[in-house]
Design an enzyme around this catalytic site. Structure first.
Site, PDB file in Angstrom:
ATOM      1  N   THR A  92     -36.392   7.099 101.104  1.00  0.00           N
ATOM      2  CA  THR A  92     -36.787   6.141 102.135  1.00  0.00           C
ATOM      3  C   THR A  92     -38.084   5.421 101.755  1.00  0.00           C
ATOM      4  O   THR A  92     -39.102   6.064 101.494  1.00  0.00           O
ATOM      5  CB  THR A  92     -36.993   6.851 103.482  1.00  0.00           C
ATOM      6  OG1 THR A  92     -35.899   7.730 103.709  1.00  0.00           O
ATOM      7  CG2 THR A  92     -37.110   5.853 104.615  1.00  0.00           C
TER       8      THR A  92
ATOM      9  N   MET B 123     -37.717  11.021 102.458  1.00  0.00           N
ATOM     10  CA  MET B 123     -37.555  12.115 103.405  1.00  0.00           C
ATOM     11  C   MET B 123     -36.899  13.306 102.714  1.00  0.00           C
ATOM     12  O   MET B 123     -36.014  13.136 101.889  1.00  0.00           O
ATOM     13  CB  MET B 123     -36.670  11.661 104.572  1.00  0.00           C
ATOM     14  CG  MET B 123     -36.549  12.654 105.706  1.00  0.00           C
ATOM     15  SD  MET B 123     -38.085  12.744 106.643  1.00  0.00           S
ATOM     16  CE  MET B 123     -37.606  13.935 107.901  1.00  0.00           C
TER      17      MET B 123
ATOM     18  N   HIS C 265     -32.072   7.005  96.398  1.00  0.00           N
ATOM     19  CA  HIS C 265     -30.934   7.270  97.278  1.00  0.00           C
ATOM     20  C   HIS C 265     -30.407   5.961  97.852  1.00  0.00           C
ATOM     21  O   HIS C 265     -31.075   5.319  98.656  1.00  0.00           O
ATOM     22  CB  HIS C 265     -31.339   8.200  98.424  1.00  0.00           C
ATOM     23  CG  HIS C 265     -31.775   9.554  97.951  1.00  0.00           C
ATOM     24  ND1 HIS C 265     -32.653  10.340  98.663  1.00  0.00           N
ATOM     25  CD2 HIS C 265     -31.455  10.268  96.843  1.00  0.00           C
ATOM     26  CE1 HIS C 265     -32.848  11.476  98.003  1.00  0.00           C
ATOM     27  NE2 HIS C 265     -32.139  11.455  96.903  1.00  0.00           N
TER      28      HIS C 265
END
Length: 354
Positions: free
Chosen positions: A173, A291, A198
């Protein structure tokens, strides 16, 4: 004592989508949908009146698209925003633009098997809204449009002995902007770089193409068998794990689908464990904003194998999760502001090792 609910404002031009998102988010006991808006003009007034913690924002809208709204909103009134993106080529492009304009994260609207896809999307959106509510977006206040960064001035001689090295970077994130800040400073002669960010399939290709326009190094979405080499940055493709192996006298990557590891595919842990095993002390690593704990064990393995590793500090992280855990578990030696990560990696990779 009851946990305060995350207050969400939904912005989407479709009444049906607003209804679906409202119902889906309201199903989480920790989320309260405080209102909705059909376009950014309505949203502006509702932000002031309702004081939401997080916005969900449609990417493609009439009158003003989500990106233009973000570019106006974030310098004036920075707040966490999760984009709701289409999987079209245009939708992917606008999503990358939105992340550059300050969005914390995004979810992709389903295009096939809508019933099942919608359920999965809502689960993902609930998680990302709650993560976004903890995000640090204060650095967007009064921000001016950034000029294109110039690659760092590092002489070819300084990197002459580092062509057999590998720089490994993990992020989640907030990572697209953090990665851009780091690698856009690398000169064309830098050692090979492998990155796990990600992101779903398709978006990683768009992200790679965007970085390739900004960097002195070549940037590409990794393909199975690609060589890790000086002057090249490889981004792990969405929904495939990327491993680094040694093949004869050079390094290459293997990109293969697999089960999620540490909650993700691609996984930073998978990539960094492979770097620890096959590159060892010839590697340096960085853990950027994100995260969770993906990459903490892999970075620990890199340290044990003799690699030098650093992580992003709390003040400059959008979400201080992955760097924090990597540091606490001993994988990262120290925490640094994002602007210092790139130069530090170049220094570490050129250090004479005993």
């Amino acid at each position: 004592m009851a946990t305060r609910k995350v207050r969400v404002l939904i912005i989407d031009d479709s009444a049906l989508v607003r209804q679906i998102l409202t119902q889906g988010l309201s199903g989480d006991p920790n989320i309260e949908v405080v209102g909705s808006a059909a376009d950014p003009y309505q949203a502006r007034d509702k932000i002031v009146a309702l004081k939401p913690d997080v916005l969900t924002l449609d990417v493609e809208m009439p009158r003003m698209d989500g990106v233009e709204f973000l570019r106006r909103l974030m310098p004036q009134h920075p707040m966490p925003v999760v984009m709701v993106s289409s999987l079209t080529q245009k939708g992917k492009q606008i999503t990358i633009d939105a992340l550059e304009a300050g969005a914390v994260d995004f979810v992709a609207k389903p295009t096939s098997d809508v019933a099942r896809g919608l359920q999965a999307m809502m689960l993902e959106l609930r998680v990302k809204v709650k993560i976004a509510s903890t995000a640090n977006v204060a650095h967007w206040k009064n921000r001016q449009p950034a000029a294109a960064p110039r690659p760092a001035a590092v002489s070819a001689g300084a990197l002459a002995e580092s062509t057999d090295k590998v720089i490994a970077i993990g992020a989640s994130t907030g990572g697209t902007e953090a990665i851009k800040k780091v690698v856009s400073r690398f000169p064309a002669t830098s050692p090979g770089v492998v990155i796990v960010q990600h992101m779903p399939a398709g978006f990683t290709r768009m992200f790679s193409e965007r970085l390739n326009q900004l960097c002195a190094m070549e940037v590409k979405e990794a393909e199975h068998g690609d060589r890790v080499m000086s002057g090249r940055i490889l981004i792990a493709p969405g929904e495939k794990h990327m491993r680094v192996i040694r093949s004869g006298g050079f390094y290459q990557v293997l990109c293969e689908p697999g089960e999620k590891v540490s909650g993700h595919c691609p996984s930073v842990d998978v990539m960094m464990h492979s770097v620890a095993k096959h590159v060892g002390r010839n590697a340096v690593g960085a853990m950027l904003t994100g995260m969770g704990a993906d990459g903490a064990d892999g970075m620990g393995a890199m340290r044990k194998a003799g690699a030098r590793c650093i992580a992003q500090d709390e003040a400059t992280s959008v979400v201080f999760g992955m760097p924090k855990v990597a540091f606490e578990r001993g994988g990262a030696e120290r925490l640094l502001p994002i602007d210092d990560i790139g130069p530090s990696l170049l220094r570490l990779v050129t250090e004479k090792r005993a």
